[in-house]
Design a protein around this motif. Structure first.
Motif, mmCIF file in Angstrom:
data_model
loop_
_atom_site.group_PDB
_atom_site.id
_atom_site.type_symbol
_atom_site.label_atom_id
_atom_site.label_comp_id
_atom_site.label_asym_id
_atom_site.label_seq_id
_atom_site.Cartn_x
_atom_site.Cartn_y
_atom_site.Cartn_z
ATOM 1 N N GLU A 534 29.866 44.695 40.282
ATOM 2 C CA GLU A 534 31.122 44.170 40.807
ATOM 3 C C GLU A 534 32.164 44.063 39.690
ATOM 4 O O GLU A 534 31.894 43.491 38.627
ATOM 5 N N LEU A 535 33.340 44.610 39.963
ATOM 6 C CA LEU A 535 34.462 44.507 39.039
ATOM 7 C C LEU A 535 35.228 43.209 39.267
ATOM 8 O O LEU A 535 35.126 42.581 40.335
ATOM 9 N N LEU A 536 36.017 42.834 38.281
ATOM 10 C CA LEU A 536 36.907 41.682 38.374
ATOM 11 C C LEU A 536 38.351 42.187 38.343
ATOM 12 O O LEU A 536 38.671 43.147 37.638
ATOM 13 N N LYS A 537 39.208 41.549 39.125
ATOM 14 C CA LYS A 537 40.645 41.806 39.045
ATOM 15 C C LYS A 537 41.259 40.734 38.148
ATOM 16 O O LYS A 537 41.196 39.545 38.465
ATOM 17 N N VAL A 538 41.845 41.164 37.049
ATOM 18 C CA VAL A 538 42.319 40.252 36.017
ATOM 19 C C VAL A 538 43.829 40.389 35.876
ATOM 20 O O VAL A 538 44.366 41.503 35.861
ATOM 21 N N THR A 539 44.492 39.235 35.776
ATOM 22 C CA THR A 539 45.932 39.193 35.531
ATOM 23 C C THR A 539 46.179 38.436 34.234
ATOM 24 O O THR A 539 45.751 37.280 34.095
ATOM 25 N N VAL A 540 46.843 39.071 33.287
ATOM 26 C CA VAL A 540 47.177 38.422 32.019
ATOM 27 C C VAL A 540 48.353 37.480 32.254
ATOM 28 O O VAL A 540 49.388 37.883 32.789
ATOM 29 N N GLU A 541 48.212 36.219 31.848
ATOM 30 C CA GLU A 541 49.204 35.192 32.162
ATOM 31 C C GLU A 541 50.074 34.814 30.955
ATOM 32 O O GLU A 541 50.655 33.734 30.933
ATOM 33 N N THR A 542 50.154 35.691 29.965
ATOM 34 C CA THR A 542 51.000 35.413 28.804
ATOM 35 C C THR A 542 51.514 36.735 28.239
ATOM 36 O O THR A 542 50.922 37.791 28.494
ATOM 37 N N SER A 552 44.045 34.964 34.765
ATOM 38 C CA SER A 552 43.485 34.544 36.047
ATOM 39 C C SER A 552 42.550 35.650 36.511
ATOM 40 O O SER A 552 42.819 36.833 36.296
ATOM 41 N N ILE A 553 41.454 35.260 37.140
ATOM 42 C CA ILE A 553 40.404 36.209 37.517
ATOM 43 C C ILE A 553 40.111 36.060 39.002
ATOM 44 O O ILE A 553 39.958 34.939 39.504
ATOM 45 N N LYS A 554 40.027 37.189 39.674
ATOM 46 C CA LYS A 554 39.648 37.197 41.078
ATOM 47 C C LYS A 554 38.352 37.976 41.251
ATOM 48 O O LYS A 554 38.171 39.038 40.654
ATOM 49 N N LEU A 555 37.461 37.408 42.084
ATOM 50 C CA LEU A 555 36.143 37.983 42.315
ATOM 51 C C LEU A 555 36.155 38.873 43.543
ATOM 52 O O LEU A 555 36.902 38.639 44.496
ATOM 53 N N CYS A 556 35.294 39.863 43.514
ATOM 54 C CA CYS A 556 35.152 40.776 44.644
ATOM 55 C C CYS A 556 34.699 39.997 45.869
ATOM 56 O O CYS A 556 33.801 39.153 45.780
ATOM 57 N N PRO A 557 35.296 40.211 47.040
ATOM 58 C CA PRO A 557 34.904 39.445 48.239
ATOM 59 C C PRO A 557 33.465 39.743 48.626
ATOM 60 O O PRO A 557 33.001 40.884 48.515
ATOM 61 N N PRO A 558 32.711 38.723 49.096
ATOM 62 C CA PRO A 558 31.324 38.948 49.525
ATOM 63 C C PRO A 558 31.264 39.909 50.705
ATOM 64 O O PRO A 558 32.209 40.025 51.498
ATOM 65 N N LEU A 559 30.112 40.587 50.836
ATOM 66 C CA LEU A 559 29.953 41.551 51.917
ATOM 67 C C LEU A 559 29.921 40.879 53.280
ATOM 68 O O LEU A 559 30.290 41.473 54.286
ATOM 69 N N ASP A 560 29.440 39.634 53.319
ATOM 70 C CA ASP A 560 29.314 38.941 54.603
ATOM 71 C C ASP A 560 30.491 37.996 54.857
ATOM 72 O O ASP A 560 30.357 37.014 55.573
ATOM 73 N N MET A 567 42.667 45.502 57.510
ATOM 74 C CA MET A 567 43.111 44.866 56.276
ATOM 75 C C MET A 567 41.926 44.638 55.344
ATOM 76 O O MET A 567 40.807 44.401 55.777
ATOM 77 N N ALA A 568 42.181 44.726 54.055
ATOM 78 C CA ALA A 568 41.134 44.483 53.067
ATOM 79 C C ALA A 568 40.854 42.975 52.996
ATOM 80 O O ALA A 568 41.777 42.164 53.071
ATOM 81 N N PRO A 569 39.596 42.573 52.867
ATOM 82 C CA PRO A 569 39.284 41.142 52.747
ATOM 83 C C PRO A 569 39.858 40.566 51.467
ATOM 84 O O PRO A 569 40.037 41.289 50.471
ATOM 85 N N PRO A 570 40.189 39.286 51.456
ATOM 86 C CA PRO A 570 40.826 38.688 50.278
ATOM 87 C C PRO A 570 39.846 38.542 49.120
ATOM 88 O O PRO A 570 38.666 38.267 49.311
ATOM 89 N N TRP A 571 40.360 38.735 47.899
ATOM 90 C CA TRP A 571 39.572 38.485 46.704
ATOM 91 C C TRP A 571 39.589 36.984 46.411
ATOM 92 O O TRP A 571 40.533 36.282 46.759
ATOM 93 N N VAL A 572 38.556 36.479 45.770
ATOM 94 C CA VAL A 572 38.354 35.041 45.578
ATOM 95 C C VAL A 572 38.796 34.658 44.176
ATOM 96 O O VAL A 572 38.327 35.233 43.185
ATOM 97 N N ASP A 573 39.708 33.687 44.089
ATOM 98 C CA ASP A 573 40.191 33.217 42.796
ATOM 99 C C ASP A 573 39.120 32.348 42.143
ATOM 100 O O ASP A 573 38.644 31.370 42.724
#
Length: 693
Positions: A534-542, A552-560, A567-573
């Motif tokens: 699983e990859l992470l979606k990362v946003t640099v905040e500086t 800030s890091i967002k996790l891949c949404p669970p399969l269930d 629409m794509a399921p939301p990523w979890v902060d």
């Protein structure tokens, strides 16, 4: 000392119970009472065991709390009741249900323990597609859990189930003289010579399916609904049942295969489970592990020869008996193994010469010995939005990330180091290492990685062990000194790991992150999961070049997670997940405690950052010194009207033709032809011997 330790160890292991094996508070104690492996040093867990050069070394294992065994279910129930009676309103997080996807995968991971080969007991066999086994290491825990279940329901505290029995419903069932946890498979199964319908249930801790009267079904108490299941579902992934055809009944074929497997395994004393991959879904919302089962048997039948043992597998025996056949993938793998054996068994001079020259990085040379050299600092990402791989979370809460776009470079470095060091011998005095000196180290997986020497364990160069930092992954590792190398490669490739920190959360109610929270973070961010990556979606905040880098890091949404249509399921902060788990609170701006800053400073180990684009224009092969030189026209010496024998390779356009020298010669042109022939044999050698795609 005890009071200060207890104050820091809330919902952790009880100091009295682990050190003295008893606790004056008894069941009123708010800390874990759990038995630990005798090889684990309990004093080290509480910071009381320090290894020093002037003292005898501790013979027990020094491990972090994250490596301790799971607390028993009874301990979680006891702590929950204590917190509820205290009126705090806080209770431990409810574990995933046994039948949910996270519950199944977590249970499989617990039973396997990260091992690919383990001794097991066979519990039940339905067919080659479903076997139930129990690792030998958890047999004692399974017996204790069974005793607790039987004690609870034999005391008449359980309640019977209602008349309707829904498939998938958890229950407790009385089979013979013992109680078992079970799940309803089908309701009202009519048996021969039975007036009343029965209920088909599957025993969770044994894997068997049995039909029982409804009067023997009881509601499963909450404390038994979330504990581990002691049965590991698996299937033979290398074979298929060759008895299945149109004219046969699938059920009868599976039963026949199950009876054959039972007959074979009944004569095996110590079966071993070989894990072949990650858990796979069976299509019934259940997961099964692809495996094979091995054991040792006597080789040969000649009574006049010495006894010898040979390794045998269940899949091979079934194929030999003609009741199964290899899968197409396995047939191809066996063919490749036969071809490799034929190639390795050849004694011709041509084969020997081929085996000596076919290497990927034979032209890469080590750097000159320079003990003051430092690996190049990592480069800040050029984009504020990026995909990354999580590798490690340290004790201060720093999260170590690898940029996903750099995965090819990371693989190349790993392949190069493995080629150069796989059969190497120590290249320096084991007691000559200096702090923060660069090195190459063999990790516990047998592969070699770039590292930075931190210090000898206990400060003793004669102790034979040292702590190193894996610079491309961020974690520290205790290693035997004989597995360190001073010869360096990849000196022009920057460190591939950057240190980050969540930009808007701090620990809730304390100055540092708790070990339980750090383990939670490690589980969530790590790239390699049990059943996927699983990859992470990362946003640099500086916009500043600082380390640790606020993100800030967002996790891949669970399969269930559910169906979101088109629409794509939301990523979890990740930060909000910590807040929901009551481990953190939101702050703006981020202000760290002094203790956290000191920990981060201690874990820096001299790794800094450089601005984006600092290494621009330097390809990875250029960094390794691998370039394609152009012709030296002064050395070629061609003049008008010279005649050369050539071979036409390609017509690029009406006035551009590519040719190769073909007629031999001397000097510079002759050397070019010889070098081309060497490169052609080097490149074409493995292609000729490789199977078609």
């Amino acid at each position: 000392m005890e009071q200060s330790l207890l104050g820091k160890k809330k919902t952790k292991d009880c100091y009295h119970y682990q050190i003295e094996r008893c606790c004056p508070a008894g069941l009123a104690c708010t800390f874990y009472h759990r038995q630990l492996d005798p090889d684990i040093c309990t004093k080290f867990i509480f910071g009381l065991c320090k290894q020093r050069a002037d003292q005898q070394r501790c013979p027990n294992l020094h491990v972090r709390e994250s490596y301790l065994p799971f607390p028993p279910t009874s301990e979680l129930v006891r702590l929950r009741s204590l917190q509820e009676s205290a009126g705090t309103g806080l209770s431990p997080a409810t574990p995933a249900s046994l039948l949910s996807r996270p519950g199944q995968l977590r249970n499989i991971k617990r039973l396997l323990g990260g091992s690919r080969l383990l001794q097991v007991r066979i519990l039940a066999v339905e067919s080659e597609e479903l076997l139930h086994v129990r690792p030998a290491e958890v047999v004692e825990e399974a017996l204790q859990s069974s005793e607790q279940l039987n004690k609870f329901y034999c005391s008449q505290t359980g309640r019977k189930m209602e008349e309707s029995h829904q498939p998938g419903q958890l229950c407790a069932v009385l089979c013979g003289q013992a109680w078992y946890r079970a799940v309803v498979v089908r309701e009202k199964v009519q048996m021969e010579e039975e007036e009343d319908g029965r209920v088909l249930v599957q025993l969770l801790d044994k894997g068997d399916s049995v039909c029982v009267p409804p009067s023997r079904l009881y509601q499963l108490a909450p404390q038994f609904q979330y504990g581990p299941s002691w049965s590991l579902p698996c299937h033979l992934a290398r074979i298929i049942n060759c008895q299945l055809d149109v004219a046969s009944s699938i059920t009868n074929c599976q039963l026949d295969m199950g009876s054959r497997i039972n007959d074979i395994l009944s004569e095996v004393a110590t079966p071993r489970l070989v894990v072949l991959g990650s858990p796979q879904s069976t299509g019934k919302e259940l997961y099964s592990v692809p495996v094979d089962i091995q054991w040792d048997r006597l080789a040969g039948a000649d009574p006049f020869l010495p006894l010898s043992m040979e390794e045998c597998s269940l899949s091979a025996v079934l194929v030999e008996r003609g009741v199964a056949e290899w899968t197409e993938e396995e047939k191809l793998e066996l063919q490749l193994q036969e071809q490799e054996q034929e190639i390795n068994g050849s004694n011709s001079e041509n084969e020997k010469e081929y085996n000596t020259i076919v290497t990927e990085f034979d032209l890469v040379q080590p750097m000159e010995v320079n003990r003051d050299f430092k690996w190049l600092d990592p480069e800040l990402p050029a984009s504020l939005e990026l995909d990354a791989r999580g590798t490690h979370v340290d004790e201060s809460g720093q999260i170590y990330l690898q940029l996903h776009e750099q995965r090819a470079t990371i693989r190349l470095v790993r392949r190069l180091l493995q080629e150069k060091f796989q059969s190497s011998e120590p290249d320096c005095d084991p007691g000559s290492w200096r702090k923060l000196e660069e090195c190459v180290v063999m990790w516990k997986d047998g592969l070699w990685y770039r590292a930075r020497f931190i210090d000898y364990v206990g400060g003793d160069p004669d102790g034979g062990e040292a702590v190193v930092l894996l610079v491309d992954y961020g974690d520290t590792y205790m290693v035997e000194v004989e597995h360190l190398r001073r010869t360096l490669f990849c000196q022009d490739i920057p460190i591939q790991c950057i240190r980050t920190i969540l930009h808007n959360v701090i620990p809730l109610g304390q100055e540092v992150w708790s070990p339980m929270c750090l383990d939670f973070l490690q589980e969530k961010i790590h790239y390699s999961k049990l059943d996927c990556n699983e990859l992470l979606k990362v946003t640099v905040e500086t916009d500043k070049a600082v380390q640790p880098l606020p993100v800030s890091i967002k996790l891949c949404p669970p399969l269930d997670l559910g169906d979101y249509g088109d629409m794509a399921p939301p990523w979890v902060d990740l930060a909000m997940l910590l807040v929901i788990a009551k481990e953190a609170r939101i702050v703006q701006p981020l202000v760290l405690s002094l203790q956290t800053e000191l920990k981060m400073s201690d874990l820096n180990f001299g790794v800094n950052l450089v601005r984006p684009g600092f290494y621009r224009g330097r390809g990875v092969y250029t960094m390794l010194g691998l370039t394609f030189p152009s012709l030296d026209w002064e050395e070629v010496g061609l003049r008008a009207n010279d005649l050369l024998e050539v071979k036409i390779i390609d017509f690029e356009s009406y006035n551009t033709v590519h040719v190769q020298l073909h007629g031999g010669g001397e000097g510079y042109l002759g050397q070019l032809q010889e070098r081309y022939q060497e490169l052609a044999s080097l490149v074409m050698g493995p292609v000729v011997r490789s199977p078609g795609v």
